[in-house]
Design a protein around this motif. Structure first.
Motif, PDB file in Angstrom:
ATOM      1  N   SER A   9      16.861   6.504  55.407  1.00 50.14           N
ATOM      2  CA  SER A   9      16.814   6.438  53.945  1.00 50.14           C
ATOM      3  C   SER A   9      16.408   7.780  53.352  1.00 50.14           C
ATOM      4  O   SER A   9      16.916   8.181  52.310  1.00 50.14           O
ATOM      5  N   LEU A  10      15.525   8.504  54.001  1.00 46.64           N
ATOM      6  CA  LEU A  10      15.150   9.824  53.504  1.00 46.64           C
ATOM      7  C   LEU A  10      16.307  10.799  53.616  1.00 46.64           C
ATOM      8  O   LEU A  10      16.535  11.620  52.741  1.00 46.64           O
ATOM      9  N   TYR A  11      17.083  10.692  54.699  1.00 47.50           N
ATOM     10  CA  TYR A  11      18.248  11.560  54.848  1.00 47.50           C
ATOM     11  C   TYR A  11      19.221  11.313  53.700  1.00 47.50           C
ATOM     12  O   TYR A  11      19.757  12.224  53.119  1.00 47.50           O
ATOM     13  N   GLY A  12      19.429  10.036  53.343  1.00 48.03           N
ATOM     14  CA  GLY A  12      20.322   9.709  52.233  1.00 48.03           C
ATOM     15  C   GLY A  12      19.827  10.312  50.933  1.00 48.03           C
ATOM     16  O   GLY A  12      20.610  10.789  50.127  1.00 48.03           O
ATOM     17  N   CYS A  13      18.531  10.316  50.710  1.00 54.52           N
ATOM     18  CA  CYS A  13      17.983  10.907  49.487  1.00 54.52           C
ATOM     19  C   CYS A  13      18.200  12.405  49.465  1.00 54.52           C
ATOM     20  O   CYS A  13      18.451  12.981  48.420  1.00 54.52           O
ATOM     21  N   ASP A  14      18.099  13.060  50.612  1.00 58.89           N
ATOM     22  CA  ASP A  14      18.299  14.502  50.661  1.00 58.89           C
ATOM     23  C   ASP A  14      19.707  14.892  50.243  1.00 58.89           C
ATOM     24  O   ASP A  14      19.927  15.961  49.706  1.00 58.89           O
ATOM     25  N   ALA A  15      20.690  14.025  50.473  1.00 57.60           N
ATOM     26  CA  ALA A  15      22.064  14.348  50.113  1.00 57.60           C
ATOM     27  C   ALA A  15      22.209  14.485  48.610  1.00 57.60           C
ATOM     28  O   ALA A  15      23.010  15.261  48.123  1.00 57.60           O
ATOM     29  N   VAL A  16      21.439  13.732  47.833  1.00 59.91           N
ATOM     30  CA  VAL A  16      21.514  13.812  46.379  1.00 59.91           C
ATOM     31  C   VAL A  16      20.432  14.742  45.834  1.00 59.91           C
ATOM     32  O   VAL A  16      20.655  15.457  44.877  1.00 59.91           O
ATOM     33  N   GLY A  17      19.268  14.756  46.459  1.00 57.48           N
ATOM     34  CA  GLY A  17      18.124  15.508  45.967  1.00 57.48           C
ATOM     35  C   GLY A  17      18.398  16.967  45.666  1.00 57.48           C
ATOM     36  O   GLY A  17      18.156  17.423  44.552  1.00 57.48           O
TER      37      GLY A  17
ATOM     38  N   LEU B 244      20.586  21.338  39.651  1.00 54.19           N
ATOM     39  CA  LEU B 244      20.910  21.072  38.247  1.00 54.19           C
ATOM     40  C   LEU B 244      19.673  21.236  37.377  1.00 54.19           C
ATOM     41  O   LEU B 244      19.721  21.895  36.335  1.00 54.19           O
ATOM     42  N   GLU B 245      18.571  20.689  37.810  1.00 59.21           N
ATOM     43  CA  GLU B 245      17.335  20.805  37.032  1.00 59.21           C
ATOM     44  C   GLU B 245      16.875  22.256  36.917  1.00 59.21           C
ATOM     45  O   GLU B 245      16.466  22.701  35.841  1.00 59.21           O
ATOM     46  N   ARG B 246      16.971  23.001  38.018  1.00 58.45           N
ATOM     47  CA  ARG B 246      16.561  24.410  37.976  1.00 58.45           C
ATOM     48  C   ARG B 246      17.470  25.218  37.053  1.00 58.45           C
ATOM     49  O   ARG B 246      17.011  26.060  36.283  1.00 58.45           O
TER      50      ARG B 246
ATOM     51  N   ILE C  66      27.261  16.500  31.266  1.00 63.08           N
ATOM     52  CA  ILE C  66      28.369  15.996  32.080  1.00 63.08           C
ATOM     53  C   ILE C  66      27.954  15.961  33.547  1.00 63.08           C
ATOM     54  O   ILE C  66      28.190  14.977  34.251  1.00 63.08           O
ATOM     55  N   LEU C  67      27.331  17.030  34.005  1.00 64.81           N
ATOM     56  CA  LEU C  67      26.887  17.089  35.404  1.00 64.81           C
ATOM     57  C   LEU C  67      25.808  16.045  35.695  1.00 64.81           C
ATOM     58  O   LEU C  67      25.847  15.369  36.722  1.00 64.81           O
ATOM     59  N   GLN C  68      24.854  15.904  34.782  1.00 61.72           N
ATOM     60  CA  GLN C  68      23.783  14.916  34.963  1.00 61.72           C
ATOM     61  C   GLN C  68      24.362  13.512  35.018  1.00 61.72           C
ATOM     62  O   GLN C  68      23.967  12.694  35.857  1.00 61.72           O
ATOM     63  N   GLU C  69      25.342  13.237  34.168  1.00 57.18           N
ATOM     64  CA  GLU C  69      25.978  11.923  34.143  1.00 57.18           C
ATOM     65  C   GLU C  69      26.726  11.658  35.455  1.00 57.18           C
ATOM     66  O   GLU C  69      26.686  10.560  36.003  1.00 57.18           O
TER      67      GLU C  69
ATOM     68  N   ARG D 197      26.058   8.667  38.045  1.00 56.56           N
ATOM     69  CA  ARG D 197      27.117   7.728  38.429  1.00 56.56           C
ATOM     70  C   ARG D 197      27.415   7.786  39.920  1.00 56.56           C
ATOM     71  O   ARG D 197      28.292   7.083  40.393  1.00 56.56           O
ATOM     72  N   ASP D 198      26.711   8.637  40.639  1.00 58.72           N
ATOM     73  CA  ASP D 198      26.909   8.799  42.079  1.00 58.72           C
ATOM     74  C   ASP D 198      28.356   9.176  42.380  1.00 58.72           C
ATOM     75  O   ASP D 198      29.028   8.557  43.200  1.00 58.72           O
ATOM     76  N   ALA D 199      28.838  10.222  41.677  1.00 54.00           N
ATOM     77  CA  ALA D 199      30.201  10.707  41.873  1.00 54.00           C
ATOM     78  C   ALA D 199      30.433  11.035  43.339  1.00 54.00           C
ATOM     79  O   ALA D 199      29.517  11.467  44.039  1.00 54.00           O
TER      80      ALA D 199
END
Length: 158
Positions: free
Chosen positions: A22-30, A36-38, A105-108, A112-114
């Motif tokens: 589950s942590l590996y899955g989070c790293d893929a999006v994190g 984006l935040e930076r 647009i990027l945040q959306e 949406r887990d594009a």
């Protein structure tokens, strides 16, 4: 069922394996969201609310631009075709947004887990210079991209 040391050890290994997965899955999006935040923070730190720049859409659209976008007090006030080609419809800030709209647009798309999001940010300003979003790998022609064709210029200097 009696809990033996062997059964407890097996259970711990299983739980640790599930946790690692589950942590590996989070790293893929994190990292994507963190980039984006930076980038958004770099853009916002400039405090630029009056500027112009040009973008073109990267999509299967009837008109892709480029379009010069003029923003005053953080709102798009003017959209002008670049290069003389007139669009077959009225230009809107939804189709050709200010820089803040690019971040939205990027945040959306992240929300949406594009299926895939590819972005190049300006290392100094954070502006998304080019991005391409494939929302669903199994649907054709629903992708969206944008490319900055003229750099952001403060209105005072324009």
């Amino acid at each position: 069922m009696r809990l033996t040391p062997k059964l407890l050890a097996t259970g711990r290994i299983l739980i640790l394996g599930l946790l690692a997965t589950s942590l590996y899955g989070c790293d893929a999006v994190g990292p994507e969201l963190s980039d984006l935040e930076r980038a958004r923070a770099r853009w916002e730190s400039r405090g630029l609310s009056d500027y112009t720049y040009a973008i073109r859409r990267l999509c299967f659209c009837s008109y892709v631009g480029p379009v010069r976008v003029t923003v005053e007090n953080g709102a798009v006030v003017s959209l002008t075709p670049v290069g003389g080609e007139e669009p077959p419809f009225e230009l809107t800030a939804e189709l050709f947004p200010g820089v803040e709209g690019l971040f939205d647009i990027l945040q959306e798309a992240v929300g949406r887990d594009a299926h895939s999001i590819t972005v190049t940010y300006d290392p100094e300003t954070g502006v998304p210079l080019e991005f391409f979003i494939d929302y669903d790998e199994f649907i054709a022609d629903e992708e969206l991209g944008m490319e900055v064709t003229e750099s952001v210029t403060p209105l005072e200097a324009a």
